[in-house]
Write a protein that holds these residues in place. Structure first.
Motif, mmCIF file in Angstrom:
data_model
loop_
_atom_site.group_PDB
_atom_site.id
_atom_site.type_symbol
_atom_site.label_atom_id
_atom_site.label_comp_id
_atom_site.label_asym_id
_atom_site.label_seq_id
_atom_site.Cartn_x
_atom_site.Cartn_y
_atom_site.Cartn_z
ATOM 1 N N PRO A 1 68.080 24.328 -17.662
ATOM 2 C CA PRO A 1 67.537 25.862 -17.917
ATOM 3 C C PRO A 1 68.590 26.689 -17.848
ATOM 4 C CG PRO A 1 67.526 25.155 -15.467
ATOM 5 C CD PRO A 1 67.874 23.794 -16.104
ATOM 6 N N ARG A 2 68.610 27.761 -18.629
ATOM 7 C CA ARG A 2 69.408 28.692 -18.805
ATOM 8 C C ARG A 2 70.845 28.360 -18.694
ATOM 9 N NH1 ARG A 2 67.394 33.662 -18.374
ATOM 10 N NH2 ARG A 2 69.435 34.377 -17.722
ATOM 11 N N VAL A 3 71.395 27.512 -19.872
ATOM 12 C CA VAL A 3 72.732 27.114 -19.519
ATOM 13 C C VAL A 3 73.789 28.284 -19.728
ATOM 14 C CG1 VAL A 3 72.083 24.823 -20.606
ATOM 15 C CG2 VAL A 3 72.812 26.972 -22.232
ATOM 16 N N SER A 4 75.052 27.721 -19.363
ATOM 17 C CA SER A 4 76.289 28.669 -19.290
ATOM 18 C C SER A 4 77.306 27.671 -19.914
ATOM 19 C CB SER A 4 76.679 29.075 -17.986
ATOM 20 O OG SER A 4 76.765 27.988 -17.048
ATOM 21 N N LEU A 5 78.516 28.598 -20.201
ATOM 22 C CA LEU A 5 79.609 28.074 -20.894
ATOM 23 C C LEU A 5 80.095 26.557 -20.024
ATOM 24 C CD1 LEU A 5 81.754 30.888 -21.677
ATOM 25 C CD2 LEU A 5 80.104 29.694 -23.263
ATOM 26 N N SER A 6 79.983 27.016 -18.725
ATOM 27 C CA SER A 6 80.232 25.796 -17.805
ATOM 28 C C SER A 6 79.360 24.296 -18.030
ATOM 29 C CB SER A 6 80.500 26.023 -16.455
ATOM 30 O OG SER A 6 79.106 26.446 -16.006
ATOM 31 N N ASP A 7 78.271 24.362 -18.518
ATOM 32 C CA ASP A 7 77.326 23.430 -18.948
ATOM 33 C C ASP A 7 77.953 22.580 -20.356
ATOM 34 O OD1 ASP A 7 74.537 25.061 -18.020
ATOM 35 O OD2 ASP A 7 75.534 23.595 -16.677
ATOM 36 N N VAL B 1 69.592 3.379 -18.665
ATOM 37 C CA VAL B 1 68.221 2.826 -18.544
ATOM 38 C C VAL B 1 68.665 1.542 -17.614
ATOM 39 C CG1 VAL B 1 66.292 1.649 -18.976
ATOM 40 C CG2 VAL B 1 66.924 4.004 -20.130
ATOM 41 N N GLU B 2 68.580 1.389 -16.509
ATOM 42 C CA GLU B 2 68.855 0.473 -15.835
ATOM 43 C C GLU B 2 67.890 -0.874 -15.881
ATOM 44 O OE1 GLU B 2 72.015 2.549 -14.061
ATOM 45 O OE2 GLU B 2 71.576 0.503 -14.046
ATOM 46 N N ASP B 3 68.452 -2.207 -15.434
ATOM 47 C CA ASP B 3 69.346 -2.345 -14.373
ATOM 48 C C ASP B 3 70.630 -2.864 -15.190
ATOM 49 O OD1 ASP B 3 68.398 -5.818 -13.784
ATOM 50 O OD2 ASP B 3 68.205 -4.463 -15.701
ATOM 51 N N LYS B 4 71.113 -2.407 -16.387
ATOM 52 C CA LYS B 4 72.141 -2.927 -17.049
ATOM 53 C C LYS B 4 72.905 -1.591 -17.180
ATOM 54 C CE LYS B 4 74.488 -6.021 -19.260
ATOM 55 N NZ LYS B 4 74.894 -6.907 -18.970
ATOM 56 N N ILE B 5 74.387 -1.928 -16.867
ATOM 57 C CA ILE B 5 75.338 -0.506 -16.676
ATOM 58 C C ILE B 5 75.843 -0.183 -17.987
ATOM 59 C CG2 ILE B 5 77.364 0.277 -15.391
ATOM 60 C CD1 ILE B 5 76.695 -2.220 -13.688
ATOM 61 N N ILE B 6 75.083 0.282 -18.790
ATOM 62 C CA ILE B 6 75.572 0.689 -20.183
ATOM 63 C C ILE B 6 75.607 2.338 -20.383
ATOM 64 C CG2 ILE B 6 75.206 0.446 -22.760
ATOM 65 C CD1 ILE B 6 73.791 -2.207 -22.048
ATOM 66 N N PHE B 7 76.668 2.852 -20.467
ATOM 67 C CA PHE B 7 76.918 4.406 -20.643
ATOM 68 C C PHE B 7 76.621 4.811 -22.069
ATOM 69 C CE2 PHE B 7 78.110 6.732 -16.749
ATOM 70 C CZ PHE B 7 77.862 5.626 -15.921
ATOM 71 N N GLY B 8 77.089 3.929 -23.097
ATOM 72 C CA GLY B 8 76.785 4.361 -24.428
ATOM 73 C C GLY B 8 77.865 5.561 -24.701
ATOM 74 N N LYS B 9 77.626 6.261 -25.921
ATOM 75 C CA LYS B 9 78.370 7.494 -26.415
ATOM 76 C C LYS B 9 77.841 8.709 -25.705
ATOM 77 C CE LYS B 9 79.350 4.799 -30.358
ATOM 78 N NZ LYS B 9 79.295 4.713 -31.964
ATOM 79 N N GLY B 10 76.723 8.774 -25.368
ATOM 80 C CA GLY B 10 76.268 10.187 -24.724
ATOM 81 C C GLY B 10 76.125 11.074 -25.915
ATOM 82 N N THR B 11 75.609 12.487 -25.266
ATOM 83 C CA THR B 11 75.448 13.714 -26.096
ATOM 84 C C THR B 11 76.471 14.595 -25.837
ATOM 85 O OG1 THR B 11 73.135 13.190 -26.432
ATOM 86 C CG2 THR B 11 73.879 15.283 -26.805
ATOM 87 N N ARG B 12 77.302 15.029 -26.755
ATOM 88 C CA ARG B 12 78.114 16.147 -26.407
ATOM 89 C C ARG B 12 77.643 17.493 -26.543
ATOM 90 N NH1 ARG B 12 83.518 15.864 -26.033
ATOM 91 N NH2 ARG B 12 83.330 13.479 -26.696
ATOM 92 N N LEU B 13 77.249 18.241 -25.410
ATOM 93 C CA LEU B 13 76.644 19.580 -25.758
ATOM 94 C C LEU B 13 77.590 20.475 -25.455
ATOM 95 C CD1 LEU B 13 74.323 21.381 -25.392
ATOM 96 C CD2 LEU B 13 74.333 20.974 -22.871
ATOM 97 N N HIS B 14 77.549 21.340 -26.386
ATOM 98 C CA HIS B 14 78.300 22.648 -26.676
ATOM 99 C C HIS B 14 77.912 23.954 -26.541
ATOM 100 C CE1 HIS B 14 81.727 24.784 -29.056
ATOM 101 N NE2 HIS B 14 82.103 24.808 -27.743
ATOM 102 N N ILE B 15 78.161 24.452 -25.195
ATOM 103 C CA ILE B 15 77.608 26.005 -25.384
ATOM 104 C C ILE B 15 78.401 27.210 -25.854
ATOM 105 C CG2 ILE B 15 76.524 27.235 -23.469
ATOM 106 C CD1 ILE B 15 75.203 24.840 -23.763
ATOM 107 N N LEU B 16 77.693 27.917 -26.706
ATOM 108 C CA LEU B 16 78.601 28.933 -27.314
ATOM 109 C C LEU B 16 78.365 30.270 -26.586
ATOM 110 C CD1 LEU B 16 77.543 27.786 -30.771
ATOM 111 C CD2 LEU B 16 79.947 27.492 -29.954
ATOM 112 N N PRO B 17 79.171 31.526 -26.772
ATOM 113 C CA PRO B 17 78.796 32.486 -26.092
ATOM 114 C C PRO B 17 78.086 33.396 -26.750
ATOM 115 C CG PRO B 17 80.984 32.550 -27.028
ATOM 116 C CD PRO B 17 80.517 31.054 -27.199
#
Lengths: 117, 106
Positions: B76-82, B90-106
């Motif tokens: 909710p209500r993101v800031s630049l620090s997010d 999804v457990e029970d396997k420890i797989i992080f994958g590539k993730g989503t790169r979130l970029h917050i703009l001013p």
């Protein structure tokens, strides 16, 4: 607060050198993990350990070995470093999951950026 | 083995609500859904975890539909620090994958 520390933030080694990356946790966690992180590839699991002197291969164990002689310490060893092992290495620890319960949170160290020349 | 699929990157503006959806079509009955956040030059840290319906904490909310084949992390209500990379596990396997790169703009 759980604290996971790694021996170095930055490390530069030469091809063929033996490299030790050390990880220490202070919360008496049973589980410890080593990951590497590369741009565009995310985090990939190298090895993990569920107990002292116990180790299991992760997704990319080739070229690495590990040692866990004490519960709080988990070492990653590069027997003969190569340039393709240049990466960010992250250590994590977690408590043992209770039967039927949710997975336990992993607590990560700050990472070691290793450069192999 | 439950595999997750999430967008590679997202942009948003300060003050907006951000929703990141993760698909996990093969989730098993015993699997939980966990989200981690990683700031630049730091290790990932736990944000939220759930099994079904909705979970909310001081950082985020997690929405899980009845079929559990997807989940949505809501900030909710993101800031630049997010600005960070967000991983869906999804457990029970420890797989992080590539993730989503979130970029917050001013």
């Amino acid at each position: 607060d759980v604290k996971v520390t790694q021996s170095s933030r930055y490390l530069v080694k030469r091809t063929g050198e033996k490299v030790f990356l050390e990880c220490v946790q202070d919360m008496d966690h049973e589980n410890m993990f080593w990951y590497r992180q590369d741009p565009g590839l995310g985090l990939r699991l190298i090895y993990f350990s569920y107990d002292v002197k116990m180790k299991e291969k992760g997704d990319i164990p080739e070229g690495y070995s590990v040692s866990r002689e004490k519960k709080e310490r988990f070492s990653l060893i590069l027997e003969s470093a190569s340039t393709n092992q240049t990466s960010m290495y992250l250590c994590a620890s977690s408590p043992t999951r209770l039967a039927g319960g949710p997975p336990d949170t992993q607590y990560f160290g700050p990472g070691t950026r290793l450069t192999v020349l | 083995l439950a595999k997750t699929t999430q967008p590679i990157s997202m942009d948003s503006y300060e003050g907006q609500e951000v929703n990141i959806t993760c698909s996990h079509n093969n989730i098993a009955t015993n699997d939980y859904i966990t989200w981690y956040q990683q700031f630049p030059s730091q290790g990932p840290r736990f944000i939220i975890q759930g099994y079904k319906t909705k979970v909310t904490n001081e950082v985020a909310s997690l929405f899980i539909p009845a079929d559990r084949k997807s989940s949505t992390l809501s900030l909710p209500r993101v800031s630049l620090s997010d600005t960070a990379v967000y991983y869906c596990l999804v457990e029970d396997k420890i797989i992080f994958g590539k993730g989503t790169r979130l970029h917050i703009l001013p």
